[in-house]
Design a protein around this motif. Structure first.
Motif, PDB file in Angstrom:
ATOM      1  N   LYS A  23       0.847  -1.198   0.000  1.00 33.13           N
ATOM      2  CA  LYS A  23       0.000   0.000   0.000  1.00 33.13           C
ATOM      3  C   LYS A  23       0.881   1.245   0.000  1.00 33.13           C
ATOM      4  O   LYS A  23       1.989   1.232   0.527  1.00 33.13           O
ATOM      5  N   GLY A  26       1.758   7.015   2.092  1.00 31.58           N
ATOM      6  CA  GLY A  26       0.914   8.143   2.476  1.00 31.58           C
ATOM      7  C   GLY A  26      -0.477   7.721   2.898  1.00 31.58           C
ATOM      8  O   GLY A  26      -1.029   8.235   3.871  1.00 31.58           O
ATOM      9  N   ARG A  27      -1.070   6.780   2.177  1.00 30.43           N
ATOM     10  CA  ARG A  27      -2.413   6.305   2.534  1.00 30.43           C
ATOM     11  C   ARG A  27      -2.398   5.593   3.873  1.00 30.43           C
ATOM     12  O   ARG A  27      -3.313   5.739   4.680  1.00 30.43           O
ATOM     13  N   THR A  28      -1.368   4.801   4.107  1.00 24.45           N
ATOM     14  CA  THR A  28      -1.228   4.108   5.381  1.00 24.45           C
ATOM     15  C   THR A  28      -1.047   5.122   6.506  1.00 24.45           C
ATOM     16  O   THR A  28      -1.639   4.982   7.577  1.00 24.45           O
ATOM     17  N   VAL A  30      -2.082   8.254   6.620  1.00 21.69           N
ATOM     18  CA  VAL A  30      -3.332   8.983   6.863  1.00 21.69           C
ATOM     19  C   VAL A  30      -4.262   8.158   7.747  1.00 21.69           C
ATOM     20  O   VAL A  30      -4.843   8.675   8.713  1.00 21.69           O
ATOM     21  N   ALA A  31      -4.393   6.871   7.429  1.00 21.70           N
ATOM     22  CA  ALA A  31      -5.266   6.003   8.229  1.00 21.70           C
ATOM     23  C   ALA A  31      -4.763   5.911   9.666  1.00 21.70           C
ATOM     24  O   ALA A  31      -5.545   6.009  10.624  1.00 21.70           O
ATOM     25  N   ILE A 142      -7.609  -0.484   5.040  1.00 22.07           N
ATOM     26  CA  ILE A 142      -7.493   0.842   4.422  1.00 22.07           C
ATOM     27  C   ILE A 142      -8.339   0.881   3.165  1.00 22.07           C
ATOM     28  O   ILE A 142      -8.353  -0.015   2.385  1.00 22.07           O
TER      29      ILE A 142
END
Length: 142
Positions: A23, A26-28, A30-31, A142
């Motif tokens: 993944k 950045g997405r990780t 944010v979560a 996510i």
């Protein structure tokens, strides 16, 4: 009717596991930052530390999109003349992937005492193993 204000003493804190394998970093981040801050809770109160514990596993398998591996640098300065240290993210991800993930998550937390207290509840591991099985963490998708 009065507005509900959460109290840090009365909140029950859960443990969540986020798998970063494959993944975007950045997405990780944010979560993880949203859970650490407590923004996923219906009783979220901005001036109260409502967050929960987060365990990030497989930080070494997180993906940096685009040309970030070559173009992005982690910079720190000792405070002395000529004391700038730079590390390319390709090297950082190969040697210390936990640090790269922690920097991404801490940068998304507020830069005050609530953010500093929230950052203490973050646990990052390069591999799939973690030592928090006794806390019975829930998997977070996510």
């Amino acid at each position: 009717m009065s507005t509900y204000m959460a109290k840090a003493e009365t909140l029950e804190r859960k443990w969540y596991v986020i798998d970063a394998a494959g993944k975007p970093m950045g997405r990780t981040a944010v979560a993880a930052a949203n859970i650490l801050r407590g923004k996923h809770r219906p009783e979220f109160t901005p001036h109260v530390d409502c967050g929960e514990f987060v365990i990030v596993i497989n930080a070494d398998k997180a993906v940096l999109t685009g040309k970030k591996l070559e173009q992005k640098y982690y910079r720190r300065h000792s405070g002395y003349i000529g004391g700038l240290k730079e590390v390319q993210y390709k090297t950082l991800m190969a040697t210390k992937p936990e640090l790269a993930m922690e920097l991404a998550i801490k940068g998304m937390l507020p830069h005050n005492t609530i953010g500093a207290k929230s950052a203490t509840r973050l646990k990052v591991y390069a591999g799939a193993d973690h030592k928090h099985a006794a806390q019975k963490p829930e998997a977070y998708e996510i």
